[in-house]
Design a protein around this motif. Structure first.
Motif, PDB file in Angstrom:
ATOM      1  N   HIS A 103      -1.332  -9.273  -2.071  1.00 41.65           N
ATOM      2  CA  HIS A 103       0.122  -9.157  -2.222  1.00 41.65           C
ATOM      3  C   HIS A 103       0.553  -9.822  -3.527  1.00 41.65           C
ATOM      4  CE1 HIS A 103      -0.101  -8.649   2.245  1.00 41.65           C
ATOM      5  NE2 HIS A 103       0.775  -7.712   1.948  1.00 41.65           N
TER       6      HIS A 103
ATOM      7  N   LYS B 203       1.996   2.415 -10.568  1.00 39.24           N
ATOM      8  CA  LYS B 203       2.439   2.830  -9.229  1.00 39.24           C
ATOM      9  C   LYS B 203       2.029   4.279  -8.955  1.00 39.24           C
ATOM     10  CE  LYS B 203       6.690   1.680  -8.130  1.00 39.24           C
ATOM     11  NZ  LYS B 203       8.146   1.443  -8.308  1.00 39.24           N
ATOM     12  N   ARG B 204       2.203   5.156  -9.937  1.00 42.24           N
ATOM     13  CA  ARG B 204       1.833   6.560  -9.758  1.00 42.24           C
ATOM     14  C   ARG B 204       0.338   6.720  -9.496  1.00 42.24           C
ATOM     15  NH1 ARG B 204       5.111   7.305 -14.291  1.00 42.24           N
ATOM     16  NH2 ARG B 204       3.256   7.638 -15.586  1.00 42.24           N
TER      17      ARG B 204
ATOM     18  N   GLY C  94      -1.626   4.538  -8.114  1.00 41.77           N
ATOM     19  CA  GLY C  94      -2.085   3.827  -6.926  1.00 41.77           C
ATOM     20  C   GLY C  94      -2.611   2.435  -7.179  1.00 41.77           C
TER      21      GLY C  94
ATOM     22  N   LEU D 202      -0.713  -0.030  -7.820  1.00 41.85           N
ATOM     23  CA  LEU D 202       0.295  -0.842  -7.147  1.00 41.85           C
ATOM     24  C   LEU D 202       0.915  -0.012  -6.030  1.00 41.85           C
ATOM     25  CD1 LEU D 202       2.261  -2.554 -10.075  1.00 41.85           C
ATOM     26  CD2 LEU D 202       0.802  -3.699  -8.407  1.00 41.85           C
ATOM     27  N   ARG D 203       1.019  -0.611  -4.868  1.00 38.41           N
ATOM     28  CA  ARG D 203       1.658   0.065  -3.731  1.00 38.41           C
ATOM     29  C   ARG D 203       2.859  -0.772  -3.291  1.00 38.41           C
ATOM     30  NH1 ARG D 203       0.153  -0.134   1.783  1.00 38.41           N
ATOM     31  NH2 ARG D 203      -1.764  -1.192   1.156  1.00 38.41           N
ATOM     32  N   GLU D 204       4.049  -0.199  -3.438  1.00 39.36           N
ATOM     33  CA  GLU D 204       5.269  -0.963  -3.153  1.00 39.36           C
ATOM     34  C   GLU D 204       5.525  -1.005  -1.653  1.00 39.36           C
ATOM     35  OE1 GLU D 204       9.755  -1.463  -5.001  1.00 39.36           O
ATOM     36  OE2 GLU D 204       8.688   0.428  -5.257  1.00 39.36           O
ATOM     37  N   MET D 205       5.660  -2.226  -1.123  1.00 34.72           N
ATOM     38  CA  MET D 205       5.938  -2.417   0.295  1.00 34.72           C
ATOM     39  C   MET D 205       7.441  -2.524   0.549  1.00 34.72           C
ATOM     40  SD  MET D 205       2.843  -2.300   1.132  1.00 34.72           S
ATOM     41  CE  MET D 205       2.953  -2.669   2.879  1.00 34.72           C
TER      42      MET D 205
ATOM     43  N   TYR E 176       4.592  -5.897  -3.689  1.00 34.75           N
ATOM     44  CA  TYR E 176       3.542  -4.905  -3.863  1.00 34.75           C
ATOM     45  C   TYR E 176       2.218  -5.378  -3.281  1.00 34.75           C
ATOM     46  CZ  TYR E 176       6.668  -2.808  -7.338  1.00 34.75           C
ATOM     47  OH  TYR E 176       7.743  -2.223  -7.979  1.00 34.75           O
TER      48      TYR E 176
ATOM     49  N   ASP F 165      -4.221  -3.116  -6.220  1.00 35.42           N
ATOM     50  CA  ASP F 165      -5.638  -2.746  -6.178  1.00 35.42           C
ATOM     51  C   ASP F 165      -6.318  -3.535  -7.298  1.00 35.42           C
ATOM     52  OD1 ASP F 165      -8.155  -1.558  -6.468  1.00 35.42           O
ATOM     53  OD2 ASP F 165      -7.429   0.381  -5.737  1.00 35.42           O
TER      54      ASP F 165
END
Length: 236
Positions: A180, A208-209, A211, A213-216, A221, A224
């Motif tokens: 996180h 982000k596009r 993958g 970073l994955r926004e929670m 985030y 990876d």
């Protein structure tokens, strides 16, 4: 509002400090109960909000600060008025070390996220340092760590492409085993990395596009870190 913590509460750990109560902080970890008996000034707990200033460059350096939680930036201003963020401070970090030598603070210390600090009067720290070998040794370790962090800041966050710099910063911001991380505004990211706000924003959007970073939830985030490390090392 400042909360003063008595010597007794500090020793017993009854200051409601989840991250680093006075007894358990890295700086004071070597102190024994008899050492706290010599603290005649209260240890203050100071809650701060984003945008608050802990201290300013040029002001008298008479206190050290232990970061209990949150995030603080150390800022220097360039002749043209722009700012560079030269370090980030997180839980258990100590700042204001220049107070040990007297004189003035060298940076503006500005709060970036909701933060709580312990305020340590310099005369208390100096006296305990003379009387307690463990504390003196810990102070020297913290000073060396600050120098090492400054070197890493130059070599990792001020060199390479914008993507490499952003990837390295994101890796540093990861705060737990679940990867996180909490981001802050892109202007601050640019001031840390020496890139424009637009470049910082564009790079985060690209991560982000892809993958990385994955926004929670807003600004929260999951990173990876393996893929970010590949970007940081220019392996992709």
């Amino acid at each position: 509002m400042i909360k003063s913590v008595s010597q007794e509460d500090a020793w017993k750990g009854e200051a409601n400090c989840k991250i680093c109560s006075i007894r358990d902080t890295v700086l004071f970890a070597g102190l024994e109960e008899k050492d706290f008996e010599h603290i005649h000034k209260p240890i203050e707990q100071l809650p701060l909000q984003p945008g608050d200033a802990l201290y300013h460059a040029g002001s008298k350096a008479d206190r050290l600060f232990t970061i209990r939680s949150g995030l603080v930036k150390l800022v220097q201003y360039l002749p043209d008025g722009t700012q560079r963020i030269v370090r980030l401070l997180r839980a258990t970090d100590v700042t204001g070390m220049e107070a040990l030598l007297g004189g003035e603070y060298q940076h503006d210390a500005i709060i970036m996220q909701t933060t709580e600090v312990c305020v340590l009067p310099i005369d208390v720290v100096q006296r305990l340092s003379k009387e307690n070998v463990k504390l003196h040794h810990e102070l020297m370790k913290r000073w060396q760590r600050a120098l090492s962090d400054a070197d890493l800041w130059i070599t990792q966050l001020s060199t390479g492409s914008a993507k490499q710099r952003v990837a390295r910063l994101l890796i540093k911001l990861v705060c737990d085993e679940d990867n996180h991380c909490e981001l802050f505004n892109r202007e601050d990211m640019g001031a840390i990395l020496g890139i424009t706000t637009e470049t910082a924003s564009r790079t985060v959007a690209e991560f982000k596009r892809k993958g990385l970073l994955r926004e929670m939830r807003p600004n929260q985030y999951v990173a990876d870190t393996d893929k970010l490390q590949e970007v940081a090392e220019d392996l992709v």
